[in-house]
Design a protein around this motif. Structure first.
Motif, mmCIF file in Angstrom:
data_model
loop_
_atom_site.group_PDB
_atom_site.id
_atom_site.type_symbol
_atom_site.label_atom_id
_atom_site.label_comp_id
_atom_site.label_asym_id
_atom_site.label_seq_id
_atom_site.Cartn_x
_atom_site.Cartn_y
_atom_site.Cartn_z
ATOM 1 N N GLY A 118 0.896 -1.122 -0.083
ATOM 2 C CA GLY A 118 -0.063 0.137 -0.046
ATOM 3 C C GLY A 118 0.879 1.194 0.171
ATOM 4 O O GLY A 118 0.483 2.346 -0.749
ATOM 5 N N ILE A 119 1.957 1.160 0.885
ATOM 6 C CA ILE A 119 2.936 2.371 0.772
ATOM 7 C C ILE A 119 3.466 2.573 -0.460
ATOM 8 O O ILE A 119 3.600 3.858 -1.126
ATOM 9 C CB ILE A 119 3.697 2.170 1.946
ATOM 10 C CG1 ILE A 119 3.095 2.383 3.393
ATOM 11 C CG2 ILE A 119 4.912 3.376 1.759
ATOM 12 C CD1 ILE A 119 4.151 2.055 4.522
ATOM 13 N N LYS A 120 3.730 1.707 -1.155
ATOM 14 C CA LYS A 120 4.500 1.656 -2.545
ATOM 15 C C LYS A 120 3.488 2.236 -3.513
ATOM 16 O O LYS A 120 3.968 2.824 -4.488
ATOM 17 C CB LYS A 120 5.196 0.370 -2.869
ATOM 18 C CG LYS A 120 6.375 -0.132 -1.969
ATOM 19 C CD LYS A 120 6.871 -1.472 -2.570
ATOM 20 C CE LYS A 120 8.116 -1.696 -1.985
ATOM 21 N NZ LYS A 120 8.831 -2.988 -2.081
ATOM 22 N N LYS A 121 2.122 1.941 -3.289
ATOM 23 C CA LYS A 121 1.155 2.349 -4.193
ATOM 24 C C LYS A 121 0.967 3.786 -4.101
ATOM 25 O O LYS A 121 0.614 4.663 -5.041
ATOM 26 C CB LYS A 121 -0.089 1.636 -4.033
ATOM 27 C CG LYS A 121 -1.385 1.917 -4.730
ATOM 28 C CD LYS A 121 -1.361 1.486 -6.327
ATOM 29 C CE LYS A 121 -2.481 1.558 -6.925
ATOM 30 N NZ LYS A 121 -2.726 0.945 -8.361
ATOM 31 N N ALA A 122 1.099 4.303 -2.902
ATOM 32 C CA ALA A 122 0.769 5.712 -2.400
ATOM 33 C C ALA A 122 1.628 6.619 -3.201
ATOM 34 O O ALA A 122 2.842 6.551 -3.509
ATOM 35 C CB ALA A 122 1.111 5.903 -0.971
ATOM 36 N N LYS A 123 1.102 7.706 -3.724
ATOM 37 C CA LYS A 123 1.496 8.748 -4.448
ATOM 38 C C LYS A 123 1.957 10.112 -3.851
ATOM 39 O O LYS A 123 2.949 10.911 -4.100
ATOM 40 C CB LYS A 123 0.570 9.047 -5.863
ATOM 41 C CG LYS A 123 0.124 8.107 -6.806
ATOM 42 C CD LYS A 123 1.356 7.255 -7.242
ATOM 43 C CE LYS A 123 0.875 6.371 -8.460
ATOM 44 N NZ LYS A 123 2.059 5.824 -8.925
ATOM 45 N N SER A 206 6.558 8.984 3.895
ATOM 46 C CA SER A 206 7.106 7.921 3.160
ATOM 47 C C SER A 206 8.644 7.909 3.230
ATOM 48 O O SER A 206 9.449 7.025 3.369
ATOM 49 C CB SER A 206 6.778 7.812 1.689
ATOM 50 O OG SER A 206 7.087 9.290 1.206
ATOM 51 N N GLU A 207 9.098 9.195 3.193
ATOM 52 C CA GLU A 207 10.761 9.286 3.585
ATOM 53 C C GLU A 207 10.936 8.344 4.702
ATOM 54 O O GLU A 207 12.230 7.753 4.750
ATOM 55 C CB GLU A 207 11.235 10.650 3.581
ATOM 56 C CG GLU A 207 12.666 10.864 3.676
ATOM 57 C CD GLU A 207 13.078 12.376 3.682
ATOM 58 O OE1 GLU A 207 14.571 12.668 3.605
ATOM 59 O OE2 GLU A 207 12.015 13.129 3.826
ATOM 60 N N GLU A 208 10.436 8.747 5.873
ATOM 61 C CA GLU A 208 10.815 8.224 6.956
ATOM 62 C C GLU A 208 10.637 6.433 7.093
ATOM 63 O O GLU A 208 11.492 5.795 7.518
ATOM 64 C CB GLU A 208 10.026 8.397 8.234
ATOM 65 C CG GLU A 208 10.260 7.924 9.763
ATOM 66 C CD GLU A 208 11.828 8.534 10.043
ATOM 67 O OE1 GLU A 208 12.555 7.672 10.468
ATOM 68 O OE2 GLU A 208 11.723 9.493 10.403
ATOM 69 N N PHE A 209 9.590 6.020 6.238
ATOM 70 C CA PHE A 209 9.261 4.616 6.246
ATOM 71 C C PHE A 209 10.532 4.176 5.104
ATOM 72 O O PHE A 209 11.117 3.022 5.782
ATOM 73 C CB PHE A 209 8.107 4.498 5.506
ATOM 74 C CG PHE A 209 7.975 3.076 5.081
ATOM 75 C CD1 PHE A 209 7.437 2.253 6.144
ATOM 76 C CD2 PHE A 209 7.956 2.344 4.108
ATOM 77 C CE1 PHE A 209 7.035 0.962 5.919
ATOM 78 C CE2 PHE A 209 7.910 1.082 3.713
ATOM 79 C CZ PHE A 209 7.169 0.267 4.801
ATOM 80 N N PHE A 210 10.985 4.446 4.280
ATOM 81 C CA PHE A 210 11.916 4.166 3.387
ATOM 82 C C PHE A 210 13.427 4.223 4.209
ATOM 83 O O PHE A 210 14.300 3.393 3.935
ATOM 84 C CB PHE A 210 12.064 4.672 2.217
ATOM 85 C CG PHE A 210 10.795 4.005 1.278
ATOM 86 C CD1 PHE A 210 10.709 2.576 1.032
ATOM 87 C CD2 PHE A 210 9.688 5.041 0.935
ATOM 88 C CE1 PHE A 210 9.671 2.247 0.374
ATOM 89 C CE2 PHE A 210 8.822 4.558 0.342
ATOM 90 C CZ PHE A 210 8.272 2.977 -0.103
ATOM 91 N N ALA A 211 13.726 5.305 4.876
ATOM 92 C CA ALA A 211 14.977 5.354 5.641
ATOM 93 C C ALA A 211 14.972 4.392 6.758
ATOM 94 O O ALA A 211 16.258 4.078 6.906
ATOM 95 C CB ALA A 211 14.792 6.931 6.197
ATOM 96 N N GLN A 212 13.978 3.805 7.217
ATOM 97 C CA GLN A 212 13.941 2.791 8.147
ATOM 98 C C GLN A 212 13.900 1.493 7.494
ATOM 99 O O GLN A 212 13.954 0.328 8.153
ATOM 100 C CB GLN A 212 12.753 2.724 9.100
ATOM 101 C CG GLN A 212 12.666 4.135 10.003
ATOM 102 C CD GLN A 212 13.839 4.393 11.057
ATOM 103 O OE1 GLN A 212 14.446 3.258 11.504
ATOM 104 N NE2 GLN A 212 14.437 5.395 11.393
#
Length: 366
Positions: A118-123, A206-212
């Motif tokens: 879902g996060i990857k789908k989010a724009k 989303s930046e925080e999510f991928f940073a983690q």
């Protein structure tokens, strides 16, 4: 008996220090109306067999007063009409995006895998999470939560309560446990030690999510997509709190003790994966609560019963201020009048849950 009295006083004072610390949050004033920045937000909902709840609550989600948002709903291998309901909504509102997770994919850490899709789908760069059985308290919920994002604030903790069911003892227990938990995680965050959030009302970038690296460090643990992520990523500088009445969500509560007990077993099992300092602080708080009542009942039938009652009265006064003022923030004022009983029940239930989790592992996401 004198030794027990000394231990009782020391334990009581330690426990009281926690409640004195909770007073800071309890008496904290809601901030001035935040500046609504109208940040681009993706609302993300993971749904597994939630057709009826989506029919009831998705219209409220889609009616949020915000100029730039989308709703990403993940159908996590549902066997009911969840997908059909979502497709019907999508026909009437293009802001709704659907991620359909098939059964042959579900083994990938279950809900965490679904949420990652879902996060990857989010724009949109700002992500707001809730559950399929949740309803925002107002159409300003999205604005309230997203307004707390700032340059250094990448995580926003909100309050996710439960609907009130009159004349239901279980409902009061569920709401008290939820309020009590919120008092703790809001207070700890205020002390610069954020340790958890709830997926019913949680936001991060989303930046925080991928940073983690997303959920990579705890992907092997089936639950904990909300609190374990916050425990890993949150710190004293990047975490903001939203406790405005307009920023609250309400969920459908369990209606029988067995279901609630099973749910709590899952939640308690996740706490063993928190950072050591958080485990220690939470463990010390619970231990002092439990020992306080054990020693109190021992002293109540001895020569020091007056001292025991005196410390109990002092503790109740401080607790009362914490629960009353915190309850007012979140619309849970009715719980104040029976908080001593609810506290005793919760302490006992947690002890039983700890023992049950030692004997066997709890089940997880549906």
């Amino acid at each position: 008996m004198l030794t027990i009295l000394v231990a009782f006083v020391l334990i009581g004072l330690i426990n009281l220090c926690y409640y004195l610390g909770f007073l800071k949050f309890a008496f904290a004033k809601n901030e001035n109306p935040p500046v609504y920045k109208n940040l681009p937000v993706s609302l993300i909902i993971c749904a597994k067999n939630e057709a009826e709840n989506l029919k009831n609550f998705l219209p409220v989600i889609l009616s949020q007063d915000h100029p730039d948002f989308e709703v990403v709903v993940i159908n996590d291998a549902s066997i009911d009409e969840t997908l059909e309901v979502l497709e019907d909504f999508q026909l009437h509102d293009p802001r709704l995006k659907i991620v359909d997770v098939q059964n042959n994919e579900a083994f990938w850490a279950n809900k965490k895998y679904a949420i990652t899709l879902g996060i990857k789908k989010a724009k949109k760069p700002y992500l707001l999470f809730t559950d399929a059985d949740c309803r925002p308290e107002s159409n300003q919920w999205l604005k309230e939560m997203s307004a707390h994002f700032e340059e250094k604030k990448s995580i926003v903790l909100g309050y996710g309560g439960y609907f009130i069911q009159n004349r239901s003892l279980l409902n009061k227990i569920i709401r008290f446990e939820t309020l009590f938990t919120a008092i703790q995680y809001f207070s700890y965050a205020g002390w610069g030690k954020p340790y958890m959030g709830v997926g019913r009302n949680l936001a991060y970038t989303s930046e925080e999510f991928f940073a983690q690296n997303g959920f990579a460090t705890h992907l092997h643990i089936k639950s904990g997509d909300d609190d374990l992520f916050v425990n890993q990523a949150a710190n004293k500088t990047n975490t903001a709190l939203c406790f405005s009445p307009l920023g609250i969500t309400r969920s459908v509560p369990k209606t029988d003790f067995k279901s609630w007990f099973t749910q709590k077993r899952r939640h308690v099992s996740i706490a063993s994966h928190y950072k050591i300092e958080h485990q220690f602080m939470l463990g010390l708080f619970y231990t002092t609560q439990l020992l306080f009542w054990i020693f109190f009942f021992i002293l109540l039938f001895g020569p020091f019963w007056q001292a025991a009652l005196g410390l109990l009265a002092l503790r109740w006064i401080v607790q009362g201020m914490v629960f009353y003022n915190s309850g007012k923030k979140f619309g849970e004022e009715d719980l104040f009048w029976i908080f001593p009983f609810l506290e005793l029940f919760l302490i006992s239930a947690q002890l039983i849950i700890f023992i049950a989790n030692i004997i066997s592992k709890p089940t997880h996401w549906k």
